[in-house]
Design a protein around this motif. Sequence first.
Motif, short mmCIF file in Angstrom:
data_model
loop_
_atom_site.label_atom_id
_atom_site.label_comp_id
_atom_site.label_asym_id
_atom_site.label_seq_id
_atom_site.Cartn_x
_atom_site.Cartn_y
_atom_site.Cartn_z
N VAL A 137 0.81 -0.97 0.00
CA VAL A 137 0.06 -0.05 0.00
C VAL A 137 0.66 1.54 0.00
N ASN A 138 1.91 1.37 0.81
CA ASN A 138 2.65 2.57 1.07
C ASN A 138 3.65 2.75 -0.25
N ILE A 139 3.98 1.66 -1.01
CA ILE A 139 4.68 1.94 -2.25
C ILE A 139 3.85 2.17 -3.41
N THR A 140 2.42 1.69 -3.66
CA THR A 140 1.80 2.15 -4.71
C THR A 140 1.18 3.49 -4.43
N LYS A 141 0.87 3.78 -3.17
CA LYS A 141 0.42 5.04 -2.99
C LYS A 141 1.39 6.10 -3.08
N ALA A 142 2.72 5.87 -3.02
CA ALA A 142 3.88 6.81 -3.08
C ALA A 142 3.93 7.16 -4.64
N THR A 143 3.90 6.14 -5.29
CA THR A 143 4.63 5.94 -6.64
C THR A 143 3.53 6.12 -7.69
N LEU A 144 2.14 5.93 -7.66
CA LEU A 144 1.26 5.84 -8.65
C LEU A 144 0.64 7.42 -8.92
N PRO A 145 1.09 8.33 -8.20
CA PRO A 145 0.63 9.79 -8.50
C PRO A 145 1.55 10.22 -9.52
N TYR A 146 2.65 9.64 -9.40
CA TYR A 146 3.72 10.10 -10.67
C TYR A 146 3.63 9.50 -11.98
N LEU A 147 3.08 8.21 -12.04
CA LEU A 147 2.67 7.48 -13.24
C LEU A 147 1.39 8.31 -13.84
N LEU A 148 0.52 8.66 -12.79
CA LEU A 148 -0.87 9.24 -13.41
C LEU A 148 -0.50 10.52 -13.98
N ASP A 149 0.52 11.20 -13.18
CA ASP A 149 0.96 12.70 -13.76
C ASP A 149 1.36 12.53 -15.37
N SER A 150 1.93 11.29 -15.71
CA SER A 150 2.33 11.17 -16.93
C SER A 150 1.62 10.54 -17.85
N ASN A 151 0.67 10.01 -17.16
CA ASN A 151 -0.54 9.05 -18.13
C ASN A 151 0.18 7.96 -18.74
N ALA A 152 1.12 7.27 -18.02
CA ALA A 152 1.85 6.26 -18.74
C ALA A 152 2.67 5.61 -17.57
N GLY A 153 3.00 4.38 -17.91
CA GLY A 153 3.94 3.55 -17.08
C GLY A 153 3.36 2.25 -16.55
#
Length: 255
Positions: free
Chosen positions: A113-129
């Motif tokens: 949960v910690n890892i996905t919550k911390a990293t997902l916003p960066y992927l979403l900002d790029s609309n890719a990943g």
Amino acid sequence: MANNNFALVTGGASGMGRLAAQNLAKKGMKVAILDINADGLQETAEGYDNIFAYQVDVTDTDAVFKTVETIVAEHGNLYRVMHAAAIMPYGKILDHDAKDIIRVMDINYGGMVNITKATLPYLLDSNAGEMIVFSSMLGVMPVLATGAYSASKFATSAFVEIMSEEHKNSGITFVCVCPPAVKTPLLQQAKDTIWPKILDENPPISPEEVLEAVEKAVKKGEFWVFPGKGTRIGAVMRRLFPRNIWKHIHKVEGW
């Protein structure tokens, strides 16, 4: 903007995480590896000038978020996240200390949960990943004496599946990996506690086989990954005939 040449891998100090990180590095990607084991991190990074080690406890929410922020600031936005950090002690529920059971959930599920919550916003900002999370066949088909581990992996599988559906049109590829027993140090951790006989019906597969299945799934845009012989069929059988599966398990275990 996404940097499709940059990956973050947890559990990078050994086993699946180490191999995944080194494979990506050999392909020319920059890789940030996370683990609580500082010595193991250095061993993984040795000889690679494109692997960068970060010691962090995945159960420490604030530390995880801060570490991810640091990584992005130092190397640019993420493209691939591979979460492999986990522990795997087995034991009958009544014999397994309550605090140890909760610790398994804290690391295997809470850490995810910690890892996905911390990293997902960066992927979403790029609309890719790519968000690749390692669950387990025991998060699909439980067996006796694996209560703590199986519960943590059932929770992981459910969380990642829902997360993928909530971001279905985001441009991100979500992958949930459900391997059987794999020849890594994690496997020995389980064998050092209690080893269900049923797991000997199929020999452990290699981590290379798991990672090959992951790469194929990513290319095809498949969510569920069931590496190894018979795992996909096993997952279907578990859904259709759970009582038959349990009868077979009890027969093999003798209790």
